[in-house]
Structure formats: structure tokens, C-alpha cells
Design a protein around this motif. Structure first.
Motif: not given
Length: 389
Positions: A307-326
Motif C-alpha cells: 500500500a505504501s508503494v502505491v501511495k508513494l507512486f500516486y502522490s509523486e506522479l500527481l505532483q509531477r504531472m500538475t507541476d508540468f501542467g502549471a
């Protein structure tokens, strides 16, 4: 058993006729009353179709096979359905806690009420007990057939609208910190409770503080044994993973990625095309991880750190994608300061989404905590030395 293809067609047809196409426009700058009314109406719509709590046991209105649940969340995301923001804690955290550790009376009281729109908030974190939740200081003192509670909770999502609270409080101050905690169901209309909204960086007040001043809780509202609330809390925290992560991954891979591709049009730069391709690969990996976690959860075959693998992967991918969008959206992305109230962290309002993405890399166990769990419980590496050593 319904064929998966037939079920997908059924859900797709339902989404085409029931997902409101104008909900994003209507939820921008919506008042609190409009937001609550919309959320309750959308939950009722899903409930009527049998799509609100597919993960619950059949006895309580669920019972949908896991492979169908995967299809359901995939189609809801593909059709840009609103998120169940207000119902989230009730249908996931409260329900899992009641089903795992609640009494039959507690289940009979609350599970039907949740389906009727009862809203829940989680009273776990405190100003000095975030990632180290077991350090909480809120106290519960036994008095005859009640407990008297004093303390403060923080980061209580949706606290302004909650009817009930999942509350952790210390019942034995002399016990080791994970053994002296009790778990309560708290009626939010009880005297002595004050809820204060916290205005965050994007101007929202989703988070709240909860102050408890001699709040009396009946002993029948205790979940599990008096000093064993920490064990019960693991069932609550476990509900943040699995199917909830699958839903979030599908939303990121549908609306989130579509908004990102749209923001990059026309794609004339090879570096931008390469970044988009990389994101698409990572989204595919995230979806695969989530689906694998959900399927293995059904058989009890998950690892201690999955579960920690999934949470870490999702949260940091979300951050990278929204950062790139901005970044790619330029000035327009930085000056768009509104987003639909019932959307998630992939609304296409890039600056607000990026700021909001920090909700995932910090709460629920910061990325540093997740890496420690993966290292120690997943890979079997030695425990990190404490500051005292």
C-alpha cells in the motif's frame, strides 16, 4: 455472472445518461450549501444505481465482484463523473471500521444512515501527532458508562459538514503509546465540540480543527476494547488504499492526462512529447499496481509495504504531472484561481491542482515515511536509527 463486457456497456450507458455534463461549470464558485446539496444528490444517484458502495458486503448494499468494481471506477473516470468528496470518509473509513471492529448494533445504526447521506469526519491527527499519530494527546477519562474527552484534532477533512466523527483518544497515559488509545464514534452535535475551518493555500476551507472541551461520549460508542484503538485504527487507515487508490489512479489517467495533453497542444516540441509519453507510461504502471493490489487484497496476499508503494507512486506522479501542467500552461495556468468544488486533484486548474497535490505527499504518511516503510517492511532493511541513539 455478468460478462465484464456486458457490465462495462451497462455502466457506460448509465454514465452517458446520468453523469451531469455541466457539473464542472456549476461547481465553480459554488456556495457551501450548493456544494453539499450537489454532493448529496450525486451520492443518491449512484446509490440508486448500486454504484455508491460496491466494495461493501452484499448484506449492506454492496457485494460487487472486484473485477466489476475495477470496470466501474474506470468508466466513471472516463466519463468525468464528480468525486464523492463528502461521502468519502463515511463509505470508506467509517464503513471499514464498523465492518471489521464494530458491534452489530453499531453497524445497524450507522451503515444504513451512511447510505441515507450521513457524513463522517476523521478525528485522528493533532498539532503534534501527524505522521507519528501514536503521539496523540487528546484524553478520554472513564466516568461511569461514559467517557469525558478533552483535546484538539486538526486536518479534519469535511469537519464543517460532518454528522459523526471517528475519534482516537488516549485512555491510559501510562501505557506504551500504541497501547493506551481508544477508538470512539462521536456524535458531532454533542455539547463541547467546536469546529473551526482552516483556510488553505488555494482559498478553500476543506480542512478543519476540532476542539473538544469535556465532551461526553457514551461507552457504547467505543469501538473495540478500551486501550486497543490503535489496532482498530489500522482498519480505518487501510481503507485509504486499495479501491480508493484505484479510483484516484483512473481519474488521473483519464481527466488528468486529457487536460495535460490539451494544455500542450499543438505538440511541436520533441521534449514535450517525450514528457507526455513518460507520463503515459507511469500512469499505465500506476493503474497496474492499483489493480494488482486490489485483486490480491481479496485473497489476503498483499505484502506489508504494498500500500505504501502505491501511495508513494500516486502522490509523486500527481505532483509531477500538475507541476508540468502549471509550467507548460504559462501565465494562464498561474492566474486561473478557480476550480470545480466536486473535482479532485486533476481538474485542469494547474496551479491550484499543483498546490493541492501536496495534500498527498504529506498527509496520510509523508513520502519519507512511505519510503521508510517500503525499506523496512518491504525490503527487510535494518531499522533506521532513532534520534536518541
Amino acid at each position: 455472472m455478468t460478462d465484464l463486457g456486458d457490465f462495462r456497456a451497462e455502466v457506460r450507458t448509465w454514465c452517458e445518461t446520468h453523469v451531469p455534463t455541466d457539473w464542472r461549470a456549476n461547481q465553480i464558485n459554488a456556495s457551501e450549501a450548493e456544494f453539499v446539496a450537489f454532493q448529496k444528490a450525486w451520492f443518491a444517484e449512484l446509490h440508486a444505481a448500486g454504484f455508491a458502495v460496491p466494495h461493501w458486503p452484499a448484506r449492506w448494499g454492496g457485494g460487487m465482484p472486484v473485477d466489476q468494481q475495477i470496470v466501474l471506477y474506470s468508466e466513471l473516470a472516463a466519463h468525468d463523473a464528480p468525486r464523492l468528496v463528502l461521502a468519502f470518509v463515511g463509505i470508506h473509513h467509517a464503513a471499514s471500521t464498523l465492518l471489521v471492529a464494530g458491534t452489530e448494533e453499531q453497524r445497524q445504526r450507522h451503515l444504513p444512515a451512511i447510505l441515507d447521506g450521513e457524513i463522517w469526519v476523521q478525528g485522528f491527527s493533532e498539532p503534534e501527532a501527524g505522521s507519528d499519530l501514536a503521539s496523540l494527546r487528546t484524553t478520554a477519562r472513564r466516568l461511569d458508562d461514559t467517557y469525558v474527552v478533552n483535546g484538539q484534532k486538526i486536518w479534519a477533512s469535511g469537519g464543517l459538514h460532518a454528522d459523526w466523527c471517528l475519534l482516537l483518544a488516549r485512555t491510559d497515559p501510562d501505557a506504551p503509546k500504541r497501547r493506551g488509545i481508544a477508538y470512539f464514534l462521536l456524535d458531532m452535535t454533542t455539547p463541547g465540540i467546536e469546529v473551526r475551518p482552516i483556510r488553505n493555500a488555494v482559498g478553500e476551507s476543506h480542512f478543519c480543527e476540532i476542539f473538544l472541551d469535556d465532551v461526553v461520549i457514551p461507552a457504547v460508542n467505543l469501538i473495540g476494547a478500551e486501550n486497543e484503538g490503535w489496532q482498530v485504527a489500522q482498519a480505518t487507515l487501510g481503507a485509504e488504499r486499495g479501491m480508493t487508490m484505484l479510483e484516484l489512479a483512473e481519474r488521473l489517467g483519464n481527466a488528468g492526462f486529457r487536460w495535460l495533453v490539451d494544455a500542450c497542444q499543438p505538440i511541436e516540441d520533441a521534449l514535450i512529447a517525450d514528457r507526455l509519453a513518460q507520463f503515459e507510461i507511469e500512469i499505465a504502471g500506476l493503474r497496474g499496481l492499483c489493480r494488482d493490489l486490489v485483486l490480491r487484497s481479496e485473497t489476503g496476499a498483499t505484502g506489508a509495504a504494498d500500500a505504501s508503494v502505491v501511495k508513494l507512486f500516486y502522490s509523486e506522479l500527481l505532483q509531477r504531472m500538475t507541476d508540468f501542467g502549471a509550467e507548460i500552461g504559462g501565465l494562464a495556468a498561474h492566474t486561473t484561481l478557480t476550480k470545480p468544488a466536486s473535482s479532485g486533484w486533476e481538474s485542469g486548474s494547474w496551479m491550484l491542482d499543483f498546490i493541492g497535490s501536496w495534500e498527498w505527499t504529506i498527509p496520510g504518511g509523508a513520502s519519507e515515511i512511505q519510503r521508510t516503510i517500503i525499506a523496512e517492511r518491504g525490503l527487510g532493511l535494518p531499522r533506521e536509527p532513532s534520534a536518541a541513539q
